[in-house]
Design an enzyme around this catalytic site. Structure first.
Site, PDB file in Angstrom:
ATOM      1  N   GLY A   1      32.983  31.239  39.161  1.00  8.06           N
ATOM      2  CA  GLY A   1      33.560  29.901  39.203  1.00  8.06           C
ATOM      3  C   GLY A   1      32.991  29.024  40.309  1.00  8.06           C
TER       4      GLY A   1
ATOM      5  N   GLU B   1      30.396  41.604  38.251  1.00  2.11           N
ATOM      6  CA  GLU B   1      30.688  40.211  38.576  1.00  2.11           C
ATOM      7  C   GLU B   1      30.805  40.049  40.085  1.00  2.11           C
ATOM      8  OE1 GLU B   1      32.626  38.004  35.097  1.00  2.11           O
ATOM      9  OE2 GLU B   1      34.227  39.035  36.150  1.00  2.11           O
TER      10      GLU B   1
ATOM     11  N   HIS C   1      39.421  42.664  36.459  1.00  5.06           N
ATOM     12  CA  HIS C   1      38.757  41.415  36.829  1.00  5.06           C
ATOM     13  C   HIS C   1      39.070  41.117  38.297  1.00  5.06           C
ATOM     14  CE1 HIS C   1      37.825  37.166  37.124  1.00  5.06           C
ATOM     15  NE2 HIS C   1      37.024  37.360  36.098  1.00  5.06           N
TER      16      HIS C   1
ATOM     17  N   LYS D   1      40.639  33.028  30.823  1.00  4.71           N
ATOM     18  CA  LYS D   1      41.597  33.009  31.941  1.00  4.71           C
ATOM     19  C   LYS D   1      42.865  32.259  31.516  1.00  4.71           C
ATOM     20  CE  LYS D   1      37.625  33.399  34.903  1.00  4.71           C
ATOM     21  NZ  LYS D   1      36.979  33.187  36.190  1.00  4.71           N
TER      22      LYS D   1
ATOM     23  N   SER E   1      29.312  32.523  36.844  1.00  5.05           N
ATOM     24  CA  SER E   1      28.628  31.241  36.629  1.00  5.05           C
ATOM     25  C   SER E   1      27.507  31.310  35.589  1.00  5.05           C
ATOM     26  CB  SER E   1      28.107  30.673  37.953  1.00  5.05           C
ATOM     27  OG  SER E   1      29.191  30.411  38.833  1.00  5.05           O
TER      28      SER E   1
ATOM     29  N   ASN F   1      35.785  34.837  28.765  1.00  6.80           N
ATOM     30  CA  ASN F   1      37.067  35.063  29.448  1.00  6.80           C
ATOM     31  C   ASN F   1      37.704  33.700  29.716  1.00  6.80           C
ATOM     32  OD1 ASN F   1      39.158  35.707  31.161  1.00  6.80           O
ATOM     33  ND2 ASN F   1      37.843  36.317  32.883  1.00  6.80           N
TER      34      ASN F   1
ATOM     35  N   GLU G   1      39.896  38.541  39.790  1.00  4.87           N
ATOM     36  CA  GLU G   1      41.106  37.731  40.026  1.00  4.87           C
ATOM     37  C   GLU G   1      42.362  38.599  39.935  1.00  4.87           C
ATOM     38  OE1 GLU G   1      40.213  34.699  37.136  1.00  4.87           O
ATOM     39  OE2 GLU G   1      38.506  34.105  38.380  1.00  4.87           O
TER      40      GLU G   1
END
Ligand code: PGA
Length: 253
Positions: free
Chosen positions: A171, A165, A95, A11, A211, A9, A97
């Site tokens: 991250g 996730e 996701h 992003k 991560s 991904n 985010e």
């Protein structure tokens, strides 16, 4: 039983020329795609280039998001048909985010998942708890709520996959331990079996994300219910991404 799946991904990173470089570099590595399906999710603008290079790079192409409606007055959105038009047949949805920064809800994620499956697209539907939710003992409750919204709208499909996730691991460099991840993956598989039966649940791929890198994937993938990974930061480098794929290919379950 389940062919492992590795998805990068990207992003909001990389330009079109970078997509080209990545695909060329990845395609130069030894082929691991017979054992592990490898896919990348560039921005909408990089998808067509990645799709054109897919035969040579051996990388499948995934959108990072999609709108559930076929067309209409939805400024700034992209439909499934538009993705199909440029040779894309897969999308990530929900996701964290998207949920955190763009107001996506359990319901919108469910609608997107259903629309993808109806269009014969691969859906990679993301779920996962925040740090505060984990600390207050709500991990299973949150994952169950997110998953149920989706399962209420769909039937079993080979094209349905889930990415677990934990938001606190995205991250941050703080990946879930293999045991923490396995515990939630097993819970997800049990929830799937209530809806699809054991056979359906056993065929559904559940990816871990947060991560992931080449140095920690082995312990994660060795877990019985972890069928691959959704990778952010470490997927931006073609060698590192390939190394994650080749480590998965070499890991015995
Ligand atoms: P990360 O991102 O690998 O950089 O933690 C994972 C993701 O957001 O899918």
């Amino acid at each position: 039983l389940r062919k492992p799946l590795l998805v990068g991904n990207w992003k909001m990173n990389k330009l079109i020329a970078d997509v080209q470089t990545f695909c060329t570099e990845f395609g130069r590595q030894e082929d691991v795609t017979a054992q592990v399906s490898c896919m990348i999710a560039p921005t909408y603008l990089g998808l067509q280039t990645a799709a054109k290079l897919a035969a040579q790079s051996r990388l499948g192409v995934v959108s990072q998001n999609v709108h559930h409606e076929k067309s209409g007055a939805f400024t700034g959105e992209i439909s499934i048909q538009m993705l199909a038009d440029i040779g894309v047949r897969a999308s990530i949805v929900g996701h964290s985010e998207r949920r955190q920064f763009f107001g996506e809800t359990d319901q919108s994620v469910a609608l997107k998942t259903r629309a993808l499956l109806n269009a014969n697209f691969l859906a990679i539907t993301c779920v996962g708890e925040t740090q505060a939710e984990r600390q207050s003992g709500k991990t299973f409750e949150v994952v169950s709520r997110q998953l149920s919204a989706v399962l209420n709208l769909i039937e079993y499909s080979d094209n349905f996959s889930i990415a677990y996730e934990p938001v606190w691991a995205i991250g941050t460099g703080l990946n879930a331990t293999p045991e923490q991840a396995q515990e939630v993956h097993a819970f997800i598989r049990k929830t799937l079996s209530e809806k699809f039966g054991k056979a359906g649940a056993d065929k559904t791929r559940i990816l871990y994300g947060g991560s992931v890198k080449s140095s920690n994937i082995q312990g994660l993938y060795a877990q019985p219910c972890i069928d691959g990974a959704l990778v952010g930061g470490a997927s931006l480098d073609p060698q590192e991404f390939w190394k994650i794929g080749s480590t998965i290919a070499g890991t015995k379950k």
